[in-house]
Design an enzyme around this catalytic site. Structure first.
Site, PDB file in Angstrom:
ATOM      1  N   HIS A  11       0.838  -1.190   0.000  1.00 18.78           N
ATOM      2  CA  HIS A  11       0.000   0.000   0.000  1.00 18.78           C
ATOM      3  C   HIS A  11       0.875   1.242   0.000  1.00 18.78           C
ATOM      4  O   HIS A  11       1.994   1.254   0.510  1.00 18.78           O
ATOM      5  CB  HIS A  11      -0.926   0.026   1.226  1.00 18.78           C
ATOM      6  CG  HIS A  11      -0.213   0.095   2.537  1.00 18.78           C
ATOM      7  ND1 HIS A  11       0.459  -0.992   3.090  1.00 18.78           N
ATOM      8  CD2 HIS A  11      -0.015   1.133   3.404  1.00 18.78           C
ATOM      9  CE1 HIS A  11       0.997  -0.632   4.242  1.00 18.78           C
ATOM     10  NE2 HIS A  11       0.739   0.639   4.457  1.00 18.78           N
ATOM     11  N   PHE A  12       0.351   2.300  -0.602  1.00 18.00           N
ATOM     12  CA  PHE A  12       0.931   3.635  -0.543  1.00 18.00           C
ATOM     13  C   PHE A  12      -0.040   4.516   0.238  1.00 18.00           C
ATOM     14  O   PHE A  12      -1.252   4.348   0.133  1.00 18.00           O
ATOM     15  CB  PHE A  12       1.120   4.219  -1.948  1.00 18.00           C
ATOM     16  CG  PHE A  12       2.046   3.433  -2.825  1.00 18.00           C
ATOM     17  CD1 PHE A  12       3.393   3.745  -2.901  1.00 18.00           C
ATOM     18  CD2 PHE A  12       1.571   2.383  -3.603  1.00 18.00           C
ATOM     19  CE1 PHE A  12       4.256   3.029  -3.725  1.00 18.00           C
ATOM     20  CE2 PHE A  12       2.419   1.653  -4.421  1.00 18.00           C
ATOM     21  CZ  PHE A  12       3.769   1.975  -4.481  1.00 18.00           C
TER      22      PHE A  12
END
Length: 532
Positions: free
Chosen positions: A323-324
């Site tokens: 995830h970012f």
């Protein structure tokens, strides 16, 4: 606080926008709709809002200087227009507002006017960061930042903010992040301090080892397939080759869509997570293709207030599922103010990261510039290139090399995808060895990408009230590699040896010479004033 989008020439609803798009599925085919309480694990081929981004898009924002001359954007909440029209159009709800038309993509003239401080409010001036102060390098004051209002720049920008506001009204967040006090700390760089007691008391704890950068995905531990469908804002997928970016209110997802999900323990306004190919259950490791998706996200939002961040394991990522993070902060990040010195030019795709064959001594249309951050507490690099794909290749390959070397690292995408900051770090290692001073540990800050960038998220009121630039510098200095360690990393990642080191040393020396000259001039001017 409700979101109002003002001075917009055209307003259309999501349904009207979707009606202009081609059908998402063949006629007569039913698209399953997932219930709000259903887990994301069942999202494959279901119906979701979908943003399709143009694969061949390139950064078009004005070049932003690394030394405090941050591009200004129009502050639409300060519009002189009345609010009656906004109420009539239902501004602030996901179903009632999508901003479009020319204002969403400001021309060079309008952006230039804000960059020179001649716009309606001088851009950053309301935060004590006026253009005149920036150009002279003078220090920042201690202004308070309003977290409840964000200027809008694009179709995706307006959709993201409206949908995030809608989730806030539904009570999906663990606390009201807009109520968290935030201020610019007086000093040269303008570190931003925030008191966020809720994030530390209600955030999910880390469930894995912190001494290994690469770890196998564990389906038994929390991951984003266990999030609820109501936390998903939309799918973020590449459009067909040659197609323009578009938004559909409801479209069939792919077998493993990339999704944008709210962060239920937000750091700041609009805090979301981009989860590439969420059902593929990729561990928290960076690669060129996933880095490219994050760059496209920053570009499509098109708002320099929004930054995209990444933490590896060992660098204070708390979930081992790729995830970012991204959120809006209406102030320059201190790292964006730091000067840089050219280090190397890289031609991506030639060989493995670190190979001398990948280095290109002269500038070329397809080469990527890697620079060293100067005069900043955490040693690291800035990557800039002619295309998103070229930048993603260099950053992704460098990250893969650091993963292989078990080197924790953090990444920040800034300026709408035109610059990428990359930092190796060793705070957790120093902490395990007992090398971090006790008074730093008492602050309780785990320096991840946001803290390294200069947004200090604090959990105690006394730390917030007494926080200084010197305190930020001391904390972040404990994160950094030594000069010798960074030089070894540059040789491994970018093949920088002899000539490259000489170029870097010359750039640093030039910066130090300019800084010394500026200091001498300031001292001389001060002496003249005293004589008068």
């Amino acid at each position: 606080m409700a979101l109002y989008i003002k001075r917009v020439e055209t307003v259309v609803s999501f349904k009207q926008l979707a009606a202009e798009q081609p059908a998402a599925a063949p006629a007569g085919t039913d698209i399953p709709v997932l219930e709000p309480d259903a887990p994301v694990s069942g999202i494959a081929f279901s119906r979701l809002p979908k943003y399709s981004y143009a694969c061949d898009a390139t950064p078009k924002v004005p070049r932003i200087s690394s030394i405090t001359d941050f591009a200004r954007v129009p502050d639409m909440d300060d519009s002189s227009e009345g609010s009656g029209a906004d109420a009539a159009t239902g501004a602030g709800t996901a179903a009632g507002v999508v901003a479009a038309a020319a204002l969403l993509q400001p021309g060079k003239a309008s952006l230039a006017s804000y960059a020179s401080g001649s716009g309606a409010d001088g851009g950053w001036q309301r935060f004590g960061l006026a253009s005149d102060a920036d150009e002279t390098g003078s220090s920042c004051d201690g202004s308070i930042i309003d977290a409840g209002c964000v200027p809008v720049s694009s179709l995706l920008d307006s959709a993201l903010l409206a949908m995030w506001e809608e989730r806030a009204e539904q009570g999906l967040f663990r606390y009201d992040v807009t109520a968290c006090p935030t201020k610019v700390v007086p000093g040269q760089y303008g570190f931003v301090a925030q008191l966020n007691e809720g994030r530390y008391s209600k955030k999910r704890p880390t469930e894995f080892r912190v001494d290994q950068v690469v770890q196998t995905f564990d389906p038994a531990k929390f991951n984003f397939t266990k999030a609820f469908k109501r936390e998903v804002l939309f799918a973020f997928e590449p459009a067909a080759r040659g197609a323009a970016s578009s938004f559909e209110e409801g479209a069939r997802c792919s077998a493993s869509p990339s999704v944008v999900v709210i962060n239920v323990s937000p750091i700041d306004y609009g805090h979301v997570l981009l989860c590439p190919r969420v059902l593929d259950c990729i561990p928290q490791v960076l690669a060129p293709d996933t880095c490219l998706a994050a760059l496209h996200f920053a570009l499509e939002v098109g708002n320099p207030y929004l930054r995209v961040g990444f933490n590896s394991l060992g660098a204070f990522a708390t979930i081992n599922h790729l995830h970012f993070q991204a959120y809006y902060l209406q102030a320059p990040m201190p790292c964006e103010r730091a000067p840089t010195a050219p280090l190397a030019r890289i031609t991506p795709g030639g060989a493995a990261a670190g190979s001398a064959k990948r280095r290109r001594p002269d500038s070329g249309a397809d080469s990527v510039l890697v620079s060293r951050l100067c005069d900043y507490p955490v040693r690291g690099w800035v990557v800039e290139g002619p295309s998103l794909a070229a930048m993603a290749a260099v950053v992704g390959e460098a990250s893969q090399a650091m993963q292989a070397a078990n080197m924790p690292h953090n990444m920040l995408i800034a300026e709408c995808g035109s610059r990428v900051f990359l930092w190796p770090q060793r705070y957790a290692e120093r902490q395990a060895r007992g090398e971090v001073p006790e008074h730093l540990l008492d602050v309780g800050v785990n320096p991840a990408v946001w803290e390294i960038s200069g947004h200090m998220v604090l959990k105690r009121a006394e730390d917030y009230e007494n926080f200084t630039e010197a305190a930020a510098w001391e904390l972040l200095a404990a994160v950094s590699l030594t000069e010798e360690q960074l030089a070894a990393a540059e040789a491994m990642l970018f093949g920088v040896h002899g000539a490259g080191r000489s170029s870097l040393d010359g750039g640093v020396a030039a910066f130090e010479g300019k800084a010394a000259a500026a200091a001498a001039l300031e001292a001389a001017q001060g002496a003249e004033l005293m004589m008068v």
